[in-house]
Design an enzyme around this catalytic site. Structure first.
Site, short mmCIF file in Angstrom:
data_model
loop_
_atom_site.label_atom_id
_atom_site.label_comp_id
_atom_site.label_asym_id
_atom_site.label_seq_id
_atom_site.Cartn_x
_atom_site.Cartn_y
_atom_site.Cartn_z
N SER A 223 0.85 -1.19 0.00
CA SER A 223 0.00 0.00 0.00
C SER A 223 0.88 1.24 0.00
CB SER A 223 -0.94 -0.01 1.20
OG SER A 223 -0.23 -0.12 2.42
N MET A 224 0.42 2.27 -0.73
CA MET A 224 1.24 3.46 -0.95
C MET A 224 0.47 4.75 -0.68
SD MET A 224 3.30 2.25 -4.41
CE MET A 224 1.82 2.35 -5.42
N GLY A 225 -0.50 4.70 0.22
CA GLY A 225 -1.25 5.90 0.56
C GLY A 225 -2.04 6.43 -0.62
N GLY A 228 -2.07 4.78 -4.07
CA GLY A 228 -2.75 3.52 -4.31
C GLY A 228 -2.00 2.33 -3.74
N ASP A 255 -5.71 -1.50 7.53
CA ASP A 255 -6.41 -2.66 8.09
C ASP A 255 -7.66 -2.98 7.28
OD1 ASP A 255 -4.49 -2.52 10.12
OD2 ASP A 255 -5.75 -1.21 11.32
#
Length: 318
Positions: A223-225, A228, A255
């Site tokens: 995950s990359m904020g 995406g 989560d």
């Protein structure tokens, strides 16, 4: 029968403070405050229960302030199989600055479980393995447990033919990878720490993710904020980009993505659809307060607006 068991070894009560334009070294005026039972596995269980799945939770709770967790589990219909320790579950402080969409966290260390409590946990996992195939191990380790703890639990569960998702960081992640969990879900910072170097391009991220697939891992999600997430399995790599939405809170979005991956796996969805649903779960978390999902119609709307692009290593990535 349970659909999913989540394991939270170091849960917390999340005290979330909403402040406009938070500044250090001065007085800040709080606009509102929420107290929620937390910990990564507790959050995952909450999102799954909102989606209508049967969920059990275990790990370690302090007996002195367990009521907030017990009431939450009862309200959500979650089976509580936590091991109780003397003392109080830690409280983590989250300061949310909504105008800037920034969150500052102050995390406490937590209660150290005793060796008999850890053995009791292993026995509980044996019992739960009789009625569930999917297990989520997530969050940091409490004081007193070695970095190999998750690896030990992964091997125990895999010996029973169970499927495991691991979402942790630092040495616990490094050791856990060696045990071959079926799915890994680090964020980009955690994934770079695991690899010991920055990963500035999608090509670098995919290459390192694919290297893990040779160690028994079947799926890696980074995950990359706002950028995406990258979803990788043996056959595909997808870059998933979410639509811009008003953000209520960034707490729990990772989560929620784990919960969405599980919901997709339980439905037998292919990786592309798994990526869409997992991202929709994360968007649902961003749009609500606390570990709660919005209504199904809202989630479906998010699914339809998620952009998924196939990436091909041999084509070159930027």
């Amino acid at each position: 029968m349970m659909d999913v068991v989540t394991v939270t070894l170091n849960p917390a009560i999340d005290q979330t403070l909403y402040v406009d334009h938070f500044q250090v070294n001065t007085v800040n005026r709080m606009r509102s405050m929420h107290l929620d039972p937390g910990g990564k596995g507790v959050n995952v269980a909450s999102y799954l229960a909102d989606y209508g799945l049967r969920v059990a939770v275990t790990g370690f709770l302090g007996s002195d302030n367990a009521t907030i967790f017990e009431e939450w589990f009862a309200r959500k219909g979650i089976l509580n199989r936590f091991i109780y320790l003397p003392g109080r579950t830690r409280t983590n402080i989250k300061i949310v600055d909504e105008p800037t969409q920034q969150t500052t966290e102050i995390n406490m260390p937590g209660l150290p479980p005793t060796p008999p409590a850890f053995q009791q946990l292993r026995g509980t996992l044996e019992d739960l393995a009789l009625e569930c195939d999917w297990f989520v191990l997530s969050g940091n380790l409490p004081p007193g447990l070695p970095a190999t703890t998750y690896a030990e639990l992964i091997r125990q569960l895999k010996a029973r033919g169970k499927r495991v998702i691991l979402d942790t960081s630092q040495e616990a992640l490094r050791e856990g990878v060696l045990a071959g969990p079926h799915i890994l879900k680090p964020n980009l910072e955690e994934f770079q720490q695991l690899n010991g170097a920055p990963l500035p391009t999608l090509e670098a991220i995919e290459t390192k993710a694919r290297a893990l697939l040779s160690h028994g891992v079947e799926m890696v999600i980074i995950s990359m904020g706002k950028e995406g997430a990258v979803f990788v399995d043996a056959a595909h790599t997808y870059l998933v980009q979410p639509p811009a939405i008003p953000i209520t809170s960034t707490v729990g979005a990772g989560d929620a993505m784990v919960a969405g991956v599980l919901a997709a796996c339980l439905q037998g969805l292919p990786l592309e659809d798994c990526a869409r649903l997992a991202t929709a779960f994360a968007l649902g978390a961003l749009s609500t307060v606390g570990a709660n999902l919005p209504e199904r119609a809202v989630l479906e709307s998010f699914v339809n607006h998620v952009s998924v692009r196939a990436l091909h290593l041999d084509a070159g990535l930027t």
